[in-house]
Scaffold this active site. Structure first.
Site, PDB file in Angstrom:
ATOM      1  N   GLU A   1       0.937   3.787   1.848  1.00  0.00           N
ATOM      2  CA  GLU A   1       1.292   4.493   3.276  1.00  0.00           C
ATOM      3  C   GLU A   1       2.559   3.504   3.640  1.00  0.00           C
ATOM      4  OE1 GLU A   1      -3.420   4.742   3.121  1.00  0.00           O
ATOM      5  OE2 GLU A   1      -1.856   3.804   2.145  1.00  0.00           O
TER       6      GLU A   1
ATOM      7  N   CYS B   1      -6.561   2.141   5.192  1.00  0.00           N
ATOM      8  CA  CYS B   1      -7.339   0.954   5.678  1.00  0.00           C
ATOM      9  C   CYS B   1      -6.641   0.671   7.200  1.00  0.00           C
ATOM     10  CB  CYS B   1      -6.946  -0.166   4.864  1.00  0.00           C
ATOM     11  SG  CYS B   1      -5.140  -0.653   5.068  1.00  0.00           S
TER      12      CYS B   1
ATOM     13  N   HIS C   1       0.992  -1.252   0.028  1.00  0.00           N
ATOM     14  CA  HIS C   1      -0.024  -0.100  -0.035  1.00  0.00           C
ATOM     15  C   HIS C   1       0.906   1.286   0.148  1.00  0.00           C
ATOM     16  CE1 HIS C   1      -3.964  -2.065   1.763  1.00  0.00           C
ATOM     17  NE2 HIS C   1      -3.211  -2.911   0.922  1.00  0.00           N
TER      18      HIS C   1
ATOM     19  N   CYS D   1      -2.905   0.009   7.495  1.00  0.00           N
ATOM     20  CA  CYS D   1      -2.111   1.483   7.281  1.00  0.00           C
ATOM     21  C   CYS D   1      -1.964   2.287   8.255  1.00  0.00           C
ATOM     22  CB  CYS D   1      -2.462   2.201   5.872  1.00  0.00           C
ATOM     23  SG  CYS D   1      -1.974   0.991   4.395  1.00  0.00           S
TER      24      CYS D   1
END
Length: 154
Positions: free
Chosen positions: A60, A88, A58, A91
């Protein structure tokens, strides 16, 4: 929020939007992240789950790793993370674990958001670190990028 901080948030969010656009170029969901410390960009990333074939890639997570390498440690004190979509749970947990004090995001994520929508991991008082949250910065632009991406997929 002071008027002086808001244009700065927009500036860094535009950088995150560029990272999101780059992610879409390799068929990843267009989400971008930028980490700033003392006015200096120390990390940028876009989603790379498809590119790397890695569920952890991801934006992040990638940006946090880059920032930690840049600073030479895992505590990302005195930083701000800018993300085009509300983080999410994974993260959000990483943001807490990295001790990032401020999260700024664009669009809400009503399906997986963990900074106020479905969950609020970043401000859960049971955890040992809480994050200041600024939501909705360039929200329309962030949402438009996601809508365009998914409309092409359908």
């Amino acid at each position: 929020m002071s008027e002086l901080r808001f244009p700065r948030h927009q500036y860094y969010m535009r950088l995150a939007l560029r990272e999101a656009e780059r992610a879409a170029e390799h068929d990843d969901v267009p989400i971008g992240a930028v980490i700033v410390r003392d006015g200096e960009v120390i990390a940028t990333a876009g989603n790379e789950r498809e590119l790397r074939r890695d569920p952890l890639a991801h934006a992040e997570i990638l940006a946090i790793g880059e920032a930690a390498r840049h600073l030479g440690g895992w505590r990302l004190l005195n930083t701000v993370i800018y993300v085009t979509l509300e983080p999410c749970p994974m993260c959000a947990g990483a943001i807490v674990q990295a001790r990032i004090p401020h999260l700024v995001f664009g669009a809400l994520d009503d399906k997986a958001g963990a900074a106020g929508s479905l969950y609020n991991i970043v401000q859960d008082p049971r955890l040992n670190h809480n994050v200041e949250v600024t939501a909705g910065v360039l929200e329309d632009e962030s949402q438009a990028l996601l809508h365009e991406f998914f409309s092409r997929k359908r």
